[in-house]
Enzyme design. Sequence first.
Site, mmCIF file in Angstrom:
data_model
loop_
_atom_site.group_PDB
_atom_site.id
_atom_site.type_symbol
_atom_site.label_atom_id
_atom_site.label_comp_id
_atom_site.label_asym_id
_atom_site.label_seq_id
_atom_site.Cartn_x
_atom_site.Cartn_y
_atom_site.Cartn_z
ATOM 1 N N LYS A 11 0.853 -1.204 0.000
ATOM 2 C CA LYS A 11 0.000 0.000 0.000
ATOM 3 C C LYS A 11 0.877 1.238 0.000
ATOM 4 O O LYS A 11 2.060 1.199 0.333
ATOM 5 C CB LYS A 11 -0.917 0.020 1.228
ATOM 6 C CG LYS A 11 -0.214 0.016 2.588
ATOM 7 C CD LYS A 11 0.294 1.355 3.058
ATOM 8 C CE LYS A 11 0.975 1.277 4.421
ATOM 9 N NZ LYS A 11 1.713 2.524 4.775
ATOM 10 N N PRO A 96 9.636 -4.363 -0.046
ATOM 11 C CA PRO A 96 10.788 -4.063 0.809
ATOM 12 C C PRO A 96 10.355 -3.702 2.230
ATOM 13 O O PRO A 96 9.298 -3.111 2.443
ATOM 14 C CB PRO A 96 11.464 -2.879 0.110
ATOM 15 C CG PRO A 96 10.401 -2.277 -0.745
ATOM 16 C CD PRO A 96 9.493 -3.391 -1.150
ATOM 17 N N GLY A 100 7.693 1.822 4.315
ATOM 18 C CA GLY A 100 6.407 2.506 4.362
ATOM 19 C C GLY A 100 5.372 1.934 3.426
ATOM 20 O O GLY A 100 4.348 2.560 3.165
ATOM 21 N N GLY A 102 3.913 -1.183 3.896
ATOM 22 C CA GLY A 102 2.971 -2.038 4.597
ATOM 23 C C GLY A 102 3.194 -3.524 4.439
ATOM 24 O O GLY A 102 2.253 -4.305 4.622
ATOM 25 N N ASP A 138 -2.094 -1.952 10.866
ATOM 26 C CA ASP A 138 -2.682 -1.795 9.537
ATOM 27 C C ASP A 138 -3.236 -3.094 8.959
ATOM 28 O O ASP A 138 -3.641 -3.138 7.799
ATOM 29 C CB ASP A 138 -1.662 -1.191 8.567
ATOM 30 C CG ASP A 138 -0.359 -1.982 8.485
ATOM 31 O OD1 ASP A 138 -0.226 -2.992 9.197
ATOM 32 O OD2 ASP A 138 0.529 -1.582 7.711
#
Length: 337
Positions: A11, A96, A100, A102, A138
């Site tokens: 995401k 990765p 950032g 997710g 998340d």
Amino acid sequence: MEETNITAFAKINIGLKIFDRRKSGYHDIESLFQNVDIADTLRIRPNNVGKIVIEGDIGCAPEQSTIYHAAKNFCMEFEDKSPITGVTIKVEKGIPSGAGLGGAGADAAATLFGMNELFEKRLSRAELARIGSRVASDVAFFLYGGAAIVRGRGEYVFPIEPRTDFGLVILQPTWTSSTPEAYAALDNYRAIRGIEHACTSEDAAGYSINLPNEQLEKIYRSPIQKWGFENDFLPVLAEKKKQYSEMLSLLQEAGAAYVNLTGSGSCVFGVFDNAEAAQKASCTCSSLLFGEGDRAQSFAAHIIAAKPLARSMIVSYIQDCNEDTRSDKERPCYGSY
């Protein structure tokens, strides 16, 4: 069922507002999540040895991974009735870590969803999200997928109709970013400058609100050039590493209509009018970064031309010949994609 195979998609945070730290030590967020076509794959099968076995290079000890914790928490739900005798999960990483994007939450959601299907436990997505909240903030989004407004610590997910009419270029630098360290740096940044970011209101459920869902979605539907979303982590991280500003400028020079940081970093992204423009821009960025000009090697990064998606995972099954082989649409619905 012999095996469940899941493609778990990453995401981006199109925008990310972070409210002041609560007494609990946590921060509420207000964010717009969108799945993109960068993925991990998970192969989940029973092992009947009474253990959770994680295979593959996942970047940390298996017992420290969200995959392991998701599997363990899922098994704990059934300890007193029809216990699960063991599961093996083989992972191939494409998302990765510390970027950032997710990956940890996507993998945890895929683990919960896959085990629910494999062992035919028939938990709803809401029940899986409850389990997932013990693993990563998340996970709930990845159980719904596509695009959504996300609030609270991430447990309040409001799906919206996803846009797939644009293209993306994601720049991944050589460094990673730790989410706990980013939150600590943000708190310190605000304390030094006397900045407060209190909410404008609170929902009856207790989560913080800056803009209502309807207004956030209206902005999302507007032309990309008019997006005014911000990521509260960006000024904090850019103060420490000037390369963030350089990467954003590079994307803008390549024609991005909107640029931002995703999550707590380290990746930044540019949004383009369509996939063709994004592919062309990725080539432009590559020649500038890895060519022979003045800006060559000013920072090293992976350059990824990506597409927005309307789903968070693809699920496939391997079954015995004697088992039910009906398609997902024909099978009873208990959270299937």
